[in-house]
Design a protein around this motif. Structure first.
Motif, mmCIF file in Angstrom:
data_model
loop_
_atom_site.group_PDB
_atom_site.id
_atom_site.type_symbol
_atom_site.label_atom_id
_atom_site.label_comp_id
_atom_site.label_asym_id
_atom_site.label_seq_id
_atom_site.Cartn_x
_atom_site.Cartn_y
_atom_site.Cartn_z
ATOM 1 N N GLN A 1 32.514 -18.101 70.067
ATOM 2 C CA GLN A 1 33.963 -18.156 70.250
ATOM 3 C C GLN A 1 34.675 -17.207 69.289
ATOM 4 O O GLN A 1 35.638 -16.528 69.661
ATOM 5 C CB GLN A 1 34.449 -19.597 70.040
ATOM 6 C CG GLN A 1 35.922 -19.799 70.367
ATOM 7 C CD GLN A 1 36.336 -21.249 70.209
ATOM 8 O OE1 GLN A 1 35.527 -22.085 69.840
ATOM 9 N NE2 GLN A 1 37.596 -21.547 70.503
ATOM 10 N N ALA B 1 34.249 -13.677 70.579
ATOM 11 C CA ALA B 1 35.106 -13.389 71.731
ATOM 12 C C ALA B 1 36.548 -13.182 71.291
ATOM 13 O O ALA B 1 37.246 -12.276 71.790
ATOM 14 C CB ALA B 1 35.019 -14.551 72.735
ATOM 15 N N LYS B 2 37.002 -14.005 70.362
ATOM 16 C CA LYS B 2 38.373 -13.859 69.860
ATOM 17 C C LYS B 2 38.557 -12.521 69.150
ATOM 18 O O LYS B 2 39.582 -11.852 69.294
ATOM 19 C CB LYS B 2 38.685 -15.015 68.913
ATOM 20 C CG LYS B 2 40.126 -15.043 68.458
ATOM 21 C CD LYS B 2 40.381 -16.258 67.594
ATOM 22 C CE LYS B 2 41.838 -16.277 67.136
ATOM 23 N NZ LYS B 2 42.107 -17.462 66.263
ATOM 24 N N LYS B 3 37.527 -12.136 68.395
ATOM 25 C CA LYS B 3 37.578 -10.863 67.699
ATOM 26 C C LYS B 3 37.633 -9.702 68.671
ATOM 27 O O LYS B 3 38.370 -8.718 68.466
ATOM 28 C CB LYS B 3 36.363 -10.736 66.775
ATOM 29 C CG LYS B 3 36.377 -9.500 65.899
ATOM 30 C CD LYS B 3 35.177 -9.498 64.979
ATOM 31 C CE LYS B 3 35.191 -8.248 64.097
ATOM 32 N NZ LYS B 3 33.999 -8.210 63.191
ATOM 33 N N ALA B 4 36.874 -9.806 69.786
ATOM 34 C CA ALA B 4 36.867 -8.740 70.796
ATOM 35 C C ALA B 4 38.227 -8.626 71.474
ATOM 36 O O ALA B 4 38.724 -7.525 71.745
ATOM 37 C CB ALA B 4 35.764 -9.006 71.819
ATOM 38 N N GLU B 5 38.850 -9.778 71.769
ATOM 39 C CA GLU B 5 40.176 -9.751 72.392
ATOM 40 C C GLU B 5 41.213 -9.104 71.473
ATOM 41 O O GLU B 5 42.062 -8.326 71.914
ATOM 42 C CB GLU B 5 40.601 -11.180 72.733
ATOM 43 C CG GLU B 5 39.787 -11.795 73.875
ATOM 44 C CD GLU B 5 40.193 -13.228 74.145
ATOM 45 O OE1 GLU B 5 41.105 -13.714 73.426
ATOM 46 O OE2 GLU B 5 39.625 -13.847 75.059
ATOM 47 N N GLU B 6 41.137 -9.449 70.183
ATOM 48 C CA GLU B 6 42.078 -8.848 69.234
ATOM 49 C C GLU B 6 41.887 -7.346 69.132
ATOM 50 O O GLU B 6 42.848 -6.587 69.048
ATOM 51 C CB GLU B 6 41.907 -9.507 67.854
ATOM 52 C CG GLU B 6 42.341 -10.959 67.821
ATOM 53 C CD GLU B 6 42.086 -11.596 66.476
ATOM 54 O OE1 GLU B 6 41.444 -10.928 65.625
ATOM 55 O OE2 GLU B 6 42.499 -12.749 66.240
ATOM 56 N N GLN B 7 40.627 -6.900 69.153
ATOM 57 C CA GLN B 7 40.353 -5.474 69.073
ATOM 58 C C GLN B 7 40.853 -4.749 70.326
ATOM 59 O O GLN B 7 41.417 -3.645 70.259
ATOM 60 C CB GLN B 7 38.849 -5.245 68.892
ATOM 61 C CG GLN B 7 38.474 -3.792 68.658
ATOM 62 C CD GLN B 7 36.990 -3.635 68.366
ATOM 63 O OE1 GLN B 7 36.251 -4.615 68.404
ATOM 64 N NE2 GLN B 7 36.574 -2.416 68.117
ATOM 65 N N LYS B 8 40.681 -5.405 71.512
ATOM 66 C CA LYS B 8 41.148 -4.801 72.767
ATOM 67 C C LYS B 8 42.667 -4.707 72.775
ATOM 68 O O LYS B 8 43.242 -3.697 73.211
ATOM 69 C CB LYS B 8 40.659 -5.638 73.930
ATOM 70 C CG LYS B 8 40.975 -5.032 75.293
ATOM 71 C CD LYS B 8 40.380 -5.876 76.406
ATOM 72 C CE LYS B 8 40.689 -5.282 77.778
ATOM 73 N NZ LYS B 8 40.126 -6.110 78.866
ATOM 74 N N ALA B 9 43.334 -5.749 72.277
ATOM 75 C CA ALA B 9 44.799 -5.725 72.222
ATOM 76 C C ALA B 9 45.291 -4.647 71.269
ATOM 77 O O ALA B 9 46.306 -3.983 71.516
ATOM 78 C CB ALA B 9 45.315 -7.097 71.786
#
Length: 367
Positions: free
Chosen positions: A313, A316-324
């Motif tokens: 989890q 995944a949160k880290k990946a979303e922040e990087q994508k944003a």
């Protein structure tokens, strides 16, 4: 030296003779007990007289410990100007009423008596009259034995000299070695007690390093010089070390240095007995800290599967922040282009013959 210390020889020998008369009522006048206890009593009498100086020494030592941070700051500020450094140090001592030599007063005051006793015992060993000690008393003291060792004997004496005192060389060396070890150990423990219990450990100063060095140096000095001391002088020095140790233990227990381990232990004992009046603000602050510690929740233990799920989890949160974060610059660029678009529009062209600004009225023509 005999001329200068002559009156002191007389005083020391007179005190020893008076105590010897007292102890001769209980022990044999030629025994080591009578003469040995006379030397011990001399030490006790001198140390009682030096108690006011010892109190000054304690106060001076504490003042020096409190001034160490300021002294260190002066040394750093004027490290290239020795004269100015000394002037500022003297100014600091004068403002605070501190005398650096006060911590040495008991030793300095006791030194003449130590030298006088050493010379008195040395003359007894050489069978010489000194002070009020006549030939009969000198002979009695010279042949008095303490655990088999004559009072006037030394560790380095030859076998012939020891036999002249009606003793054996082995007995003399065993007794002197034991007394030297006890003398050095008592000195070490006294200094160690001062360093570990009666020093503010929250402030690291050069004074602490000096005291720590003396803790190891003094026992070595006593051991080196002790082999040349007569047994009577070893009795004197061992007694004064034990007295200093007991006196220091009493001071540390009754009036320890603020911030030291002994001070904290004393405060805790007084608080437990209800004899310590504390500041209400400090009490409330301590209760708040204790309540916070009591109400603090400990983290729950997780299984391996839970830990793996939590890690996935977090990834995944880290990946979303990087994508944003990657999309944010492009959006900013588009917004800037759209804001610049109205500026690039072409202004409508003006009709021919249209003048800029207000038109001036025409003058009427003359008929």
């Amino acid at each position: 030296m005999d001329t200068i210390l002559g009156p002191l020889y007389t005083a020391v020998s007179w005190i020893i003779v008076q105590f010897h008369k007292l102890y001769s009522l209980v022990f044999d006048e030629d025994s080591g007990w009578a003469w040995g206890l006379s030397i011990v009593s001399l030490v006790i009498l001198i140390r009682i007289a030096l108690i006011p100086l010892f109190v000054k020494q304690i106060k001076a030592t504490r003042n020096m410990q409190a001034l160490q941070p300021k002294m260190k700051a002066i040394q750093e500020r004027y490290k290239n100007d020795r004269q100015r450094q000394s002037e500022e140090m003297m100014k600091l001592y004068k403002e605070t009423g501190t005398n650096p030599l006060s911590s040495c007063l008991p030793i300095l005051a006791q030194s003449p008596f130590f030298l006088a006793l050493y010379q008195v015992l040395n003359k007894i060993a050489n069978n010489q009259s000194v002070g009020v000690l006549g030939s009969d008393l000198v002979k009695s003291a010279r042949e008095a034995h303490i655990f088999g060792a004559p009072i006037a004997a030394r560790f380095m004496d030859s076998a012939d000299k020891v036999e002249a005192l009606n003793a054996g060389l082995t007995d003399v060396r065993v007794v002197t070695v034991i007394m030297i070890l006890l003398m050095s150990a008592s000195q070490f423990y006294t200094q160690r007690q001062l360093m570990t219990k009666n020093v503010d450990l929250t402030v690291k100063t050069p004074f602490m390093q000096q005291q720590k060095m003396l803790m190891y140096v003094f026992p070595v000095i006593f051991a080196v010089f002790g082999i040349n001391f007569p047994v009577g002088v070893l009795v004197y020095w061992l007694t004064t070390n034990v007295w200093t140790l007991g006196q220091q233990m009493y001071i540390i227990k009754r009036n320890p240095t603020p911030g030291s381990l002994a001070y904290k232990q004393r405060q805790e004992k007084l608080r437990a007995k209800g004899k310590l009046k504390e500041d209400p603000a400090e009490v409330e602050a301590r209760k708040a800290v204790e309540a916070a510690r009591a109400g603090r929740q400990q983290p729950k233990r997780m299984t391996k599967a839970q830990r793996q799920a939590a890690a996935a989890q977090a990834e995944a949160k880290k990946a979303e922040e990087q994508k944003a974060a990657e999309q944010k610059p492009s959006m900013t660029k588009e917004g800037s282009e759209s804001s610049q678009a109205p500026r690039s529009r072409q202004q409508p062209k003006k009709k021919a013959g249209q003048r800029k600004g207000p038109q001036r009225p025409k003058h009427p023509s003359k008929k």
